[in-house]
Motif scaffolding. Sequence first.
Motif, PDB file in Angstrom:
ATOM      1  N   THR A  26       5.649 -29.521 -33.461  1.00  0.00           N
ATOM      2  CA  THR A  26       6.068 -28.087 -32.985  1.00  0.00           C
ATOM      3  C   THR A  26       7.147 -28.293 -31.997  1.00  0.00           C
ATOM      4  O   THR A  26       8.016 -27.421 -31.702  1.00  0.00           O
ATOM      5  CB  THR A  26       4.997 -27.235 -32.117  1.00  0.00           C
ATOM      6  OG1 THR A  26       4.569 -28.051 -31.219  1.00  0.00           O
ATOM      7  CG2 THR A  26       3.819 -26.963 -33.153  1.00  0.00           C
TER       8      THR A  26
ATOM      9  N   GLU B 269       0.514 -36.268 -33.546  1.00  0.00           N
ATOM     10  CA  GLU B 269       0.059 -35.332 -32.436  1.00  0.00           C
ATOM     11  C   GLU B 269       0.664 -33.856 -32.775  1.00  0.00           C
ATOM     12  O   GLU B 269       1.626 -33.769 -33.294  1.00  0.00           O
ATOM     13  CB  GLU B 269       0.662 -35.927 -31.176  1.00  0.00           C
ATOM     14  CG  GLU B 269       0.323 -37.058 -30.931  1.00  0.00           C
ATOM     15  CD  GLU B 269      -1.269 -37.241 -30.389  1.00  0.00           C
ATOM     16  OE1 GLU B 269      -1.731 -36.368 -30.123  1.00  0.00           O
ATOM     17  OE2 GLU B 269      -1.854 -38.395 -30.421  1.00  0.00           O
ATOM     18  N   ASP B 270      -0.126 -33.038 -32.349  1.00  0.00           N
ATOM     19  CA  ASP B 270       0.232 -31.505 -32.319  1.00  0.00           C
ATOM     20  C   ASP B 270       1.726 -31.388 -31.809  1.00  0.00           C
ATOM     21  O   ASP B 270       2.361 -30.341 -32.573  1.00  0.00           O
ATOM     22  CB  ASP B 270      -0.764 -30.483 -31.810  1.00  0.00           C
ATOM     23  CG  ASP B 270      -2.200 -30.425 -32.279  1.00  0.00           C
ATOM     24  OD1 ASP B 270      -2.342 -31.205 -33.630  1.00  0.00           O
ATOM     25  OD2 ASP B 270      -3.067 -29.714 -31.974  1.00  0.00           O
ATOM     26  N   HIS B 271       1.877 -31.677 -30.707  1.00  0.00           N
ATOM     27  CA  HIS B 271       3.164 -31.545 -30.088  1.00  0.00           C
ATOM     28  C   HIS B 271       4.383 -32.057 -31.025  1.00  0.00           C
ATOM     29  O   HIS B 271       5.496 -31.395 -31.290  1.00  0.00           O
ATOM     30  CB  HIS B 271       3.319 -32.145 -28.778  1.00  0.00           C
ATOM     31  CG  HIS B 271       3.139 -33.654 -28.569  1.00  0.00           C
ATOM     32  ND1 HIS B 271       4.571 -34.165 -28.774  1.00  0.00           N
ATOM     33  CD2 HIS B 271       2.445 -34.459 -28.569  1.00  0.00           C
ATOM     34  CE1 HIS B 271       4.405 -35.578 -28.719  1.00  0.00           C
ATOM     35  NE2 HIS B 271       3.137 -35.804 -28.622  1.00  0.00           N
TER      36      HIS B 271
ATOM     37  N   GLU C  48      -7.008 -26.878 -42.373  1.00  0.00           N
ATOM     38  CA  GLU C  48      -6.670 -28.318 -42.755  1.00  0.00           C
ATOM     39  C   GLU C  48      -7.526 -28.770 -43.769  1.00  0.00           C
ATOM     40  O   GLU C  48      -7.432 -29.210 -44.977  1.00  0.00           O
ATOM     41  CB  GLU C  48      -6.525 -29.133 -41.566  1.00  0.00           C
ATOM     42  CG  GLU C  48      -5.534 -28.622 -40.747  1.00  0.00           C
ATOM     43  CD  GLU C  48      -5.353 -29.490 -39.381  1.00  0.00           C
ATOM     44  OE1 GLU C  48      -4.512 -29.774 -38.757  1.00  0.00           O
ATOM     45  OE2 GLU C  48      -6.272 -30.232 -39.128  1.00  0.00           O
TER      46      GLU C  48
ATOM     47  N   ARG D  56      -2.642 -18.196 -32.905  1.00  0.00           N
ATOM     48  CA  ARG D  56      -2.711 -19.412 -33.340  1.00  0.00           C
ATOM     49  C   ARG D  56      -3.169 -19.635 -34.796  1.00  0.00           C
ATOM     50  O   ARG D  56      -2.805 -20.382 -35.668  1.00  0.00           O
ATOM     51  CB  ARG D  56      -3.535 -20.247 -32.399  1.00  0.00           C
ATOM     52  CG  ARG D  56      -2.689 -20.524 -31.166  1.00  0.00           C
ATOM     53  CD  ARG D  56      -3.457 -21.386 -30.295  1.00  0.00           C
ATOM     54  NE  ARG D  56      -3.069 -21.485 -28.842  1.00  0.00           N
ATOM     55  CZ  ARG D  56      -3.701 -20.757 -27.880  1.00  0.00           C
ATOM     56  NH1 ARG D  56      -4.805 -20.332 -28.316  1.00  0.00           N
ATOM     57  NH2 ARG D  56      -3.191 -20.880 -26.704  1.00  0.00           N
TER      58      ARG D  56
ATOM     59  N   ALA E  99      -0.240 -27.166 -36.676  1.00  0.00           N
ATOM     60  CA  ALA E  99      -0.333 -26.927 -35.378  1.00  0.00           C
ATOM     61  C   ALA E  99       0.687 -25.736 -34.790  1.00  0.00           C
ATOM     62  O   ALA E  99       1.630 -25.463 -35.542  1.00  0.00           O
ATOM     63  CB  ALA E  99       0.404 -28.195 -34.583  1.00  0.00           C
TER      64      ALA E  99
ATOM     65  N   GLU F 113      -1.249 -21.066 -37.996  1.00  0.00           N
ATOM     66  CA  GLU F 113      -1.660 -22.140 -38.968  1.00  0.00           C
ATOM     67  C   GLU F 113      -1.637 -21.844 -40.441  1.00  0.00           C
ATOM     68  O   GLU F 113      -1.173 -22.282 -41.409  1.00  0.00           O
ATOM     69  CB  GLU F 113      -3.212 -22.483 -38.385  1.00  0.00           C
ATOM     70  CG  GLU F 113      -3.167 -23.186 -37.277  1.00  0.00           C
ATOM     71  CD  GLU F 113      -4.535 -23.773 -36.993  1.00  0.00           C
ATOM     72  OE1 GLU F 113      -5.255 -23.803 -37.855  1.00  0.00           O
ATOM     73  OE2 GLU F 113      -4.805 -24.084 -35.857  1.00  0.00           O
TER      74      GLU F 113
ATOM     75  N   ARG G 225      -1.967 -31.396 -42.080  1.00  0.00           N
ATOM     76  CA  ARG G 225      -1.925 -31.235 -40.499  1.00  0.00           C
ATOM     77  C   ARG G 225      -1.262 -29.895 -40.124  1.00  0.00           C
ATOM     78  O   ARG G 225      -0.118 -29.766 -40.732  1.00  0.00           O
ATOM     79  CB  ARG G 225      -1.184 -32.566 -39.931  1.00  0.00           C
ATOM     80  CG  ARG G 225      -2.371 -33.579 -39.792  1.00  0.00           C
ATOM     81  CD  ARG G 225      -3.224 -33.488 -38.821  1.00  0.00           C
ATOM     82  NE  ARG G 225      -2.705 -33.945 -37.549  1.00  0.00           N
ATOM     83  CZ  ARG G 225      -2.491 -32.670 -36.346  1.00  0.00           C
ATOM     84  NH1 ARG G 225      -3.177 -31.460 -36.782  1.00  0.00           N
ATOM     85  NH2 ARG G 225      -1.969 -33.119 -35.327  1.00  0.00           N
TER      86      ARG G 225
ATOM     87  N   SER H 130     -11.103 -21.950 -30.988  1.00  0.00           N
ATOM     88  CA  SER H 130     -10.325 -22.643 -32.145  1.00  0.00           C
ATOM     89  C   SER H 130     -10.371 -21.559 -33.507  1.00  0.00           C
ATOM     90  O   SER H 130     -11.379 -20.632 -33.535  1.00  0.00           O
ATOM     91  CB  SER H 130     -11.080 -23.860 -32.287  1.00  0.00           C
ATOM     92  OG  SER H 130     -12.445 -23.637 -33.085  1.00  0.00           O
TER      93      SER H 130
END
Length: 328
Positions: free
Chosen positions: A244, A239-241, A149, A48, A169, A52, A167, A114
């Motif tokens: 992606t 939103e993150d979703h 970010e 992840r 994700a 990013e 942003r 994270s």
Amino acid sequence: MTDSHLMGDDHILPFQAEGLDVRGRVVRLGPAIDTILRRHDYPAPVSRALGEATALTLMLGTTLKFDGRFILQTRTDGPVRMLVVDFQAPDRVRACATFDKDAVAEAIAAGKTSTIDLLGQGHLAMTIDQGPEMARYQGIVALEGESLEAAADQYFRQSEQIPTRVRLAVAENYVAGEGQSWRAGGMMIQFLPTSPERMRMADLPPGDAPEGAEILEQREHDLEDDSWVEAKLLMGTVEDHELTDPNVPAEELLYRLFHERGARVFESSPVVEKCRCSREAVTGMLRNFSQQDRRDMVADDGSIVVTCEFCNTRYAFDKAETEELVNA
């Protein structure tokens, strides 16, 4: 919103919200980022973090107006020691991560997964390389428990004086008939009004002020242009979703955000996962080492083996080739 076609995966889409004096870019990564991350079989939190960094690099690197390289690199004291993303204009990207396996395992066990937790403190460097005949440009921003970010926002604030919001994700999604696959996405907006005096920003923290000095606190939104405040509020709803999800085209996301103010998209540009390594390049790299260093690389069977950190390609030089290299 203009343009009837929709941008697919592994593309960067420039856009402009004219009513807010905002320009930006959206990146959607599918097969390219999945190939990079699957190749190394990193722990999920490391994947992840690298996803990013890759999305951020592509949003910045594709702004280059020449055939050069944009390299993003972190060096930190956390479980993930280093992230490196190398973008070769106009469309090639490669990336890799260096991490402490035991420290990452401990972080996962403690629930500290994270990107902020994994990176720790250090710095983020962004390098523009225009070729051997041109000087390199490098910008550096401190990483002090901040997200990528926030670091990107700070970089533009310090070096470019351009109000910016980013942003990012990354997600591992299930695709019917294909199983799990990694995806990454990102959006960047920048406030670029015609009148420079509208680009107001709050002052940077004053640091350690002398004892007794009066520090006037200023609320950031009180100093900023109303259009930029509105653009940031809209950006904050993403939103993150949405960044992606392959079923939410980038154009649809931009329409959701900016349709009341008007948004215009420009031609998207593709990106491909492709390493720059070759047998010839590795041979040249080996010749740059001292003769003693090359001797130290020789294995018991008389060969030298080099594995590319980016793509895991293995370059083996047999005994005869090794003797030639060592004695060169």
